[in-house]
Motif scaffolding. Structure first.
Motif, PDB file in Angstrom:
ATOM      1  N   LEU A 193      20.150   9.659  -5.365  1.00 28.08           N
ATOM      2  CA  LEU A 193      19.994   9.026  -4.057  1.00 28.08           C
ATOM      3  C   LEU A 193      20.362   7.549  -4.119  1.00 28.08           C
ATOM      4  CD1 LEU A 193      16.533  10.512  -3.030  1.00 28.08           C
ATOM      5  CD2 LEU A 193      18.765  11.202  -2.161  1.00 28.08           C
ATOM      6  N   HIS A 194      20.962   7.081  -3.023  1.00 24.77           N
ATOM      7  CA  HIS A 194      21.281   5.661  -2.881  1.00 24.77           C
ATOM      8  C   HIS A 194      20.754   5.223  -1.512  1.00 24.77           C
ATOM      9  CE1 HIS A 194      23.394   1.876  -3.073  1.00 24.77           C
ATOM     10  NE2 HIS A 194      23.892   2.126  -1.876  1.00 24.77           N
ATOM     11  N   PRO A 195      19.809   4.252  -1.462  1.00 21.74           N
ATOM     12  CA  PRO A 195      19.270   3.837  -0.167  1.00 21.74           C
ATOM     13  C   PRO A 195      20.307   3.059   0.648  1.00 21.74           C
ATOM     14  CG  PRO A 195      18.373   2.474  -1.930  1.00 21.74           C
ATOM     15  CD  PRO A 195      19.212   3.533  -2.581  1.00 21.74           C
ATOM     16  N   LEU A 196      20.426   3.438   1.918  1.00 20.58           N
ATOM     17  CA  LEU A 196      21.349   2.751   2.826  1.00 20.58           C
ATOM     18  C   LEU A 196      20.609   1.776   3.738  1.00 20.58           C
ATOM     19  CD1 LEU A 196      23.639   5.748   3.857  1.00 20.58           C
ATOM     20  CD2 LEU A 196      24.100   3.970   2.161  1.00 20.58           C
ATOM     21  N   SER A 197      19.435   2.185   4.213  1.00 20.87           N
ATOM     22  CA  SER A 197      18.646   1.291   5.070  1.00 20.87           C
ATOM     23  C   SER A 197      17.178   1.673   4.962  1.00 20.87           C
ATOM     24  CB  SER A 197      19.108   1.355   6.531  1.00 20.87           C
ATOM     25  OG  SER A 197      18.877   2.648   7.056  1.00 20.87           O
ATOM     26  N   PRO A 216       3.680   4.057   8.668  1.00 24.01           N
ATOM     27  CA  PRO A 216       4.709   4.953   8.124  1.00 24.01           C
ATOM     28  C   PRO A 216       5.889   4.136   7.604  1.00 24.01           C
ATOM     29  CG  PRO A 216       4.593   5.134  10.515  1.00 24.01           C
ATOM     30  CD  PRO A 216       3.497   4.213  10.094  1.00 24.01           C
ATOM     31  N   ILE A 217       6.443   4.583   6.504  1.00 23.14           N
ATOM     32  CA  ILE A 217       7.633   3.939   5.964  1.00 23.14           C
ATOM     33  C   ILE A 217       8.742   4.985   5.923  1.00 23.14           C
ATOM     34  CG2 ILE A 217       6.368   2.232   4.613  1.00 23.14           C
ATOM     35  CD1 ILE A 217       6.848   3.937   2.139  1.00 23.14           C
ATOM     36  N   GLY A 218       9.948   4.535   5.940  1.00 28.53           N
ATOM     37  CA  GLY A 218      11.069   5.467   5.907  1.00 28.53           C
ATOM     38  C   GLY A 218      12.314   4.781   5.409  1.00 28.53           C
ATOM     39  N   ALA A 219      13.241   5.586   4.938  1.00 25.12           N
ATOM     40  CA  ALA A 219      14.514   5.069   4.454  1.00 25.12           C
ATOM     41  C   ALA A 219      15.592   6.115   4.682  1.00 25.12           C
ATOM     42  CB  ALA A 219      14.417   4.725   2.963  1.00 25.12           C
ATOM     43  N   LEU A 220      16.800   5.642   4.824  1.00 27.77           N
ATOM     44  CA  LEU A 220      17.959   6.514   4.941  1.00 27.77           C
ATOM     45  C   LEU A 220      18.695   6.469   3.607  1.00 27.77           C
ATOM     46  CD1 LEU A 220      19.881   8.230   6.708  1.00 27.77           C
ATOM     47  CD2 LEU A 220      21.032   6.096   7.315  1.00 27.77           C
ATOM     48  N   PHE A 221      18.944   7.648   3.035  1.00 31.92           N
ATOM     49  CA  PHE A 221      19.582   7.737   1.732  1.00 31.92           C
ATOM     50  C   PHE A 221      20.940   8.411   1.834  1.00 31.92           C
ATOM     51  CE2 PHE A 221      15.069   7.666   0.681  1.00 31.92           C
ATOM     52  CZ  PHE A 221      15.041   6.759  -0.364  1.00 31.92           C
ATOM     53  N   GLN A 222      21.828   8.021   0.944  1.00 27.85           N
ATOM     54  CA  GLN A 222      23.092   8.727   0.760  1.00 27.85           C
ATOM     55  C   GLN A 222      22.936   9.554  -0.512  1.00 27.85           C
ATOM     56  OE1 GLN A 222      26.459   6.239  -0.056  1.00 27.85           O
ATOM     57  NE2 GLN A 222      27.906   7.888   0.312  1.00 27.85           N
ATOM     58  N   LEU A 223      23.260  10.839  -0.412  1.00 21.54           N
ATOM     59  CA  LEU A 223      23.190  11.697  -1.585  1.00 21.54           C
ATOM     60  C   LEU A 223      24.322  11.356  -2.542  1.00 21.54           C
ATOM     61  CD1 LEU A 223      22.388  15.166   0.018  1.00 21.54           C
ATOM     62  CD2 LEU A 223      20.856  13.735  -1.321  1.00 21.54           C
ATOM     63  N   GLN A 224      23.976  11.220  -3.797  1.00 23.99           N
ATOM     64  CA  GLN A 224      24.970  10.992  -4.840  1.00 23.99           C
ATOM     65  C   GLN A 224      25.319  12.335  -5.462  1.00 23.99           C
ATOM     66  OE1 GLN A 224      26.215   8.141  -5.058  1.00 23.99           O
ATOM     67  NE2 GLN A 224      24.676   6.697  -4.417  1.00 23.99           N
ATOM     68  N   LYS A 225      26.495  12.438  -5.987  1.00 26.11           N
ATOM     69  CA  LYS A 225      26.875  13.663  -6.678  1.00 26.11           C
ATOM     70  C   LYS A 225      25.959  13.821  -7.887  1.00 26.11           C
ATOM     71  CE  LYS A 225      30.708  16.100  -8.739  1.00 26.11           C
ATOM     72  NZ  LYS A 225      32.080  16.064  -9.184  1.00 26.11           N
ATOM     73  N   LEU A 278       0.808  -1.217   0.000  1.00 24.31           N
ATOM     74  CA  LEU A 278       0.000   0.000   0.000  1.00 24.31           C
ATOM     75  C   LEU A 278       0.843   1.269   0.000  1.00 24.31           C
ATOM     76  CD1 LEU A 278      -2.715  -0.981   2.626  1.00 24.31           C
ATOM     77  CD2 LEU A 278      -2.901  -1.046   0.143  1.00 24.31           C
ATOM     78  N   ASP A 279       1.935   1.234   0.679  1.00 25.94           N
ATOM     79  CA  ASP A 279       2.736   2.448   0.846  1.00 25.94           C
ATOM     80  C   ASP A 279       4.028   2.313   0.058  1.00 25.94           C
ATOM     81  OD1 ASP A 279       0.988   3.757   2.823  1.00 25.94           O
ATOM     82  OD2 ASP A 279       1.465   1.975   3.993  1.00 25.94           O
ATOM     83  N   HIS A 280       4.347   3.356  -0.679  1.00 26.01           N
ATOM     84  CA  HIS A 280       5.504   3.307  -1.568  1.00 26.01           C
ATOM     85  C   HIS A 280       6.397   4.519  -1.352  1.00 26.01           C
ATOM     86  CE1 HIS A 280       3.538   0.112  -3.854  1.00 26.01           C
ATOM     87  NE2 HIS A 280       2.435   0.824  -3.703  1.00 26.01           N
ATOM     88  N   MET A 281       7.676   4.330  -1.574  1.00 24.18           N
ATOM     89  CA  MET A 281       8.624   5.426  -1.549  1.00 24.18           C
ATOM     90  C   MET A 281       9.413   5.345  -2.854  1.00 24.18           C
ATOM     91  SD  MET A 281      11.540   6.399   1.262  1.00 24.18           S
ATOM     92  CE  MET A 281      10.332   6.373   2.562  1.00 24.18           C
ATOM     93  N   ILE A 282       9.253   6.368  -3.676  1.00 22.59           N
ATOM     94  CA  ILE A 282       9.911   6.428  -4.971  1.00 22.59           C
ATOM     95  C   ILE A 282      11.064   7.427  -4.868  1.00 22.59           C
ATOM     96  CG2 ILE A 282       9.560   6.896  -7.435  1.00 22.59           C
ATOM     97  CD1 ILE A 282       7.762   4.656  -6.475  1.00 22.59           C
ATOM     98  N   TYR A 283      12.193   7.105  -5.490  1.00 27.04           N
ATOM     99  CA  TYR A 283      13.332   8.016  -5.433  1.00 27.04           C
ATOM    100  C   TYR A 283      14.091   7.990  -6.752  1.00 27.04           C
ATOM    101  CZ  TYR A 283      16.174   3.847  -4.713  1.00 27.04           C
ATOM    102  OH  TYR A 283      16.784   2.632  -4.863  1.00 27.04           O
ATOM    103  N   SER A 284      14.865   9.032  -6.967  1.00 21.97           N
ATOM    104  CA  SER A 284      15.683   9.136  -8.171  1.00 21.97           C
ATOM    105  C   SER A 284      16.995   8.415  -7.955  1.00 21.97           C
ATOM    106  CB  SER A 284      15.955  10.608  -8.502  1.00 21.97           C
ATOM    107  OG  SER A 284      16.966  10.694  -9.485  1.00 21.97           O
TER     108      SER A 284
END
Length: 141
Positions: free
Chosen positions: A62-66, A93-102, A52-58
């Motif tokens: 962004l690179h997901p870490l956890s 609630p959903i969540g993720a930790l991302f590392q910013l890519q250059k 039901l719950d989605h998290m979309i990222y570029s």
């Protein structure tokens, strides 16, 4: 078919932003949406499962870490589904930790080409608008 695939891939490579989805697992609903709520059945509906719950990222920036575990750590939700007596919604609630890519950078030549393409598109749209306006004016006259 080959031409279609070639054009389709070219468009995706040139015009589309690449996105990815965080795997958040399925939510176990306490009721099955496919069961008719107006029926007189006294049987307990089967617990349905949907993402039901989605998290979309570029993927470019962004690179997901956890990922924050949701339903997997909620024992009551695992047993009875959602909503339940401790969580009144079928969403968690959903969540993720991302590392910013250059961020990708355009070279000077690429930047010039992009400006030229945008200028050409603007001119083409202006001309199409003018043609349409002229056609409508002629039809109204």
């Amino acid at each position: 078919k080959d031409l279609y695939r070639e054009v389709d891939q070219s468009i995706k490579n040139e015009w589309c932003i690449q996105l990815s989805r965080i795997e958040s697992g399925k939510t176990r609903a306490a009721y099955d949406h496919a069961v008719d709520s107006n029926s007189n059945s006294t049987t307990t509906p089967i617990m349905g499962q949907w993402a039901l719950d989605h998290m979309i990222y570029s993927t470019h920036t962004l690179h997901p870490l956890s990922v924050w575990s949701t339903l997997e750590t909620d024992k009551q939700a695992q047993k009875s589904g959602l909503p339940n007596s401790t969580w009144p919604s079928d969403h968690l609630p959903i969540g993720a930790l991302f590392q910013l890519q250059k961020s990708p950078q355009l070279t000077s030549d690429e930047r010039s080409m992009l400006v030229d393409r945008i200028t050409a598109l603007e001119q083409m749209q202006f001309q199409k608008l003018k043609n349409l306006t002229d056609t409508l004016d002629t039809q109204q006259a």
